[in-house]
Write an enzyme that holds these catalytic residues in place. Structure first.
Site, PDB file in Angstrom:
ATOM      1  N   LYS A  76      45.549  22.233  38.959  1.00  0.00           N
ATOM      2  CA  LYS A  76      45.445  21.194  37.927  1.00  0.00           C
ATOM      3  C   LYS A  76      46.211  19.923  38.300  1.00  0.00           C
ATOM      4  CE  LYS A  76      43.386  22.056  34.651  1.00  0.00           C
ATOM      5  NZ  LYS A  76      41.937  22.100  34.294  1.00  0.00           N
TER       6      LYS A  76
HETATM    7  O1  P1T Z   1      40.371  24.126  33.618  1.00  0.00           O
HETATM    8  P1  P1T Z   1      39.674  24.723  34.824  1.00  0.00           P
HETATM    9  O2  P1T Z   1      39.393  23.709  35.854  1.00  0.00           O
HETATM   10  O3  P1T Z   1      38.457  25.496  34.437  1.00  0.00           O
HETATM   11  O4  P1T Z   1      40.690  25.737  35.489  1.00  0.00           O
HETATM   12  C1  P1T Z   1      40.946  26.970  34.868  1.00  0.00           C
HETATM   13  C2  P1T Z   1      42.343  27.480  35.117  1.00  0.00           C
HETATM   14  C3  P1T Z   1      42.500  28.625  35.886  1.00  0.00           C
HETATM   15  N1  P1T Z   1      43.710  29.137  36.136  1.00  0.00           N
HETATM   16  C4  P1T Z   1      44.818  28.552  35.655  1.00  0.00           C
HETATM   17  C5  P1T Z   1      46.133  29.189  35.947  1.00  0.00           C
HETATM   18  C6  P1T Z   1      44.737  27.389  34.871  1.00  0.00           C
HETATM   19  O5  P1T Z   1      45.870  26.829  34.419  1.00  0.00           O
HETATM   20  C7  P1T Z   1      43.460  26.855  34.568  1.00  0.00           C
HETATM   21  C8  P1T Z   1      43.286  25.707  33.624  1.00  0.00           C
HETATM   22  N2  P1T Z   1      44.429  25.182  33.074  1.00  0.00           N
HETATM   23  C9  P1T Z   1      44.401  24.301  32.027  1.00  0.00           C
HETATM   24  C10 P1T Z   1      43.300  24.046  31.320  1.00  0.00           C
HETATM   25  C11 P1T Z   1      45.686  23.655  31.726  1.00  0.00           C
HETATM   26  O6  P1T Z   1      45.773  22.924  30.733  1.00  0.00           O
HETATM   27  O7  P1T Z   1      46.622  23.884  32.481  1.00  0.00           O
END
Ligand code: P1T
Length: 507
Positions: A76
């Site tokens: 992220k």
């Molecule tokens: O949001 P996305 O691109 O689909 O990623 C998913 C995801 C997978 N694994 C972890 C540990 C994550 O933190 C996330 C997504 N995280 C958020 C939406 C956030 O606000 O940190």
């Protein structure tokens, strides 16, 4: 400057992504010196997996995209930096003036706090209680302010992290919510970065990618880019049980409601605009037990110091990749790092207390596997009705000299949580609580509990006492079909029983 929520309504179509403005980093080298830490984001390693594919009978080649090696510790970082760059280029964010506010499960928050620290913004991060204290401590170290919201609040509730962040954005002067759930810079960061990098690292030859979905930005942007050059690549989406992101099809028949997802970052109760479900060929549903044990295997067997959602992606990848032939290539994306979970799934006690791992054997202690029975519980439950005030609860705690009170629902008698002096103190001193608040705000919900109906072994009680000073003991009231309080076990109670009553020789 007015307050701003980026892309309040979805302002883009995935079909236009090719024609949007792109920022692609050099893929074949890293500069000798980076101008700041934000410019180190991306260009993460792709590592061939060896032991797990072999032991799971996977014939194809498997590769891990190590997003946990980003400077803030997760995938992220990419979108946080990209959203900030874009908002600055539009004059929406002004260093030293604007306040960044974002709802997040933590990692986007860490990425934004990193950018805010380097560039000089005030940053307020709104995240549900479920997310780990490790993330909170990292955020605080980066100078972010933290607002926590109830985990059980649905996304539409006024108390959800998304709605609380929106409210704060209306109230705080010069604040901007970049809104990862609707911001096109989220999938674009992966279209230009993650997807490009994977194609470069595998010389344009990718047969399958397996990626977990939260906002969906990672899977959508990465997969759209890869499919442009590898149209036959199979895109596997990973969605935990209890989430609605996977489209309903045969694979998802196992979906269940009211499933408490321990894995952080993936799964939602709404479909964000940043998820392009059309690019996903197959969804695999995952559960906490398989997921967290697979994360531990990635660490133990492959040496990849990753987090919980990485285990979900790897578990799903193993299922899906069995369909591939030798020589084909499957990429699994590992989103975040071990640091976020040091007191959670990395801990054996935490895993055992939740039944994600079987209880460790302790052959020296004969009582270890004996069940806890009602007569062993010396501290009987003292309850307080949920309509009472925190002041009344404290008074009751003082008068009864109980270790804690069970807060019970006035109408049903169901246990809503615990009232303890320790949590009341922390509420008042660290969480801006006041004795004028409702008792609900003083009710501790992350406690350890055993139900006598399940014959919990004393060893399990002991493992829970490694984590918290009290274990709540309950039993099931069969007529009302609900759990009712029995009492409390402390280390003292456990020792008294195991040393004095049962085995005088100390064993
Ligand atoms: O949001 P996305 O691109 O689909 O990623 C998913 C995801 C997978 N694994 C972890 C540990 C994550 O933190 C996330 C997504 N995280 C958020 C939406 C956030 O606000 O940190």
């Amino acid at each position: 400057m007015s307050n701003h929520v980026e892309n309040e309504a979805k302002g883009f179509n995935f079909s236009d992504i090719k024609d949007m403005p792109h920022i692609v980093k050099a893929l074949d080298h890293n500069p000798k010196i980076a101008s700041d830490i934000l410019n180190v984001i991306g260009n993460t390693p792709l590592v061939k997996l060896s032991k797990i594919p072999k032991s799971e009978n996977v014939q194809c080649d498997m590769y891990a995209k190590c997003e946990f090696m980003n400077p803030g510790g997760s995938v992220k970082d990419r979108i946080a930096f990209r959203m900030v760059q874009h908002a600055e280029s539009k004059g929406i964010l002004i260093p030293g003036v604007s306040v960044i506010i974002e709802p997040t499960s933590g990692n986007t928050g860490i990425g934004l706090a990193l950018a805010a620290a380097v560039k000089g913004y005030r940053c307020i991060i709104v995240l549900p209680e479920k997310m780990s204290d490790e993330k909170v401590n990292t955020l605080k170290a980066l100078g972010a302010e933290i607002v926590r919201t109830p985990t059980e609040a649905a996304s539409k509730d006024p108390d959800s992290n998304i709605n609380v962040a929106k409210r704060l954005t209306r109230e705080i002067p010069n604040s901007v919510m970049l809104d990862q759930y609707n911001n096109v810079s989220n999938p674009l960061a992966h279209y230009d970065g993650t997807g490009e990098e994977i194609l470069y690292q595998l010389d344009g030859h990718v047969d399958m990618v397996v990626i977990g979905a939260g906002t969906g930005g990672t899977i959508s942007g990465t997969a759209l880019k890869i499919k442009e050059r590898c149209p036959n690549c199979i895109v596997v989406g990973v969605d935990p049980l209890g989430s609605i992101l996977a489209q309903p099809d045969a694979v998802n028949k196992t979906d269940v409601k009211f499933y408490e997802i321990q894995v952080e970052g993936i799964g939602y109760d709404f479909v964000p605009a940043t998820l392009d479900r059309a690019v996903v060929d197959v969804w695999v549903k995952t559960d906490d037990t398989h997921t967290l044990n697979m994360s531990r295997r990635l660490i133990r067997e492959e040496g990849l110091l990753c987090g919980g959602s990485s285990g979900a992606a790897m578990w799903a990848a193993v299922q899906a990749a069995r369909a591939l032939q030798p020589g084909q290539r499957c990429v699994v994306l590992l989103p975040d790092n071990i640091r976020n979970y040091m007191t959670k799934f990395i801990s054996d006690q935490w895993m055992e207390a939740r039944n994600f791992k079987s209880l460790v054997t302790n052959d020296n202690l004969r009582w270890w596997h004996e069940p806890l029975t009602e007569d062993m519980v010396e501290q009987l439950a003292v309850t307080v009705d949920s309509r009472s005030s925190p002041q009344e609860a404290l008074e009751k705690l003082r008068k009864t000299r109980a270790s804690l009170l069970f807060v019970t629902d006035y109408d049903t008698g169901a246990i809503k949580g615990l009232f303890t002096a320790d949590y009341a103190r922390r509420r008042l001193t660290n969480l801006h609580g006041s004795f004028n608040d409702k008792l609900e705000k003083f009710t501790f919900k992350k406690y350890y509990k055993v139900n006598l109906a399940k014959n919990p072994p004393l060893g399990l009680v002991s493992r829970m006492l490694d984590l918290e000073p009290f274990v709540a003991v309950v039993k099931t009231d069969e007529t009302r079909k609900l759990e009712v309080p029995v009492g409390v076990m402390t280390s003292h109670d456990l020792l008294l029983h195991t040393l004095d009553v049962k085995h005088v020789n100390g064993k």
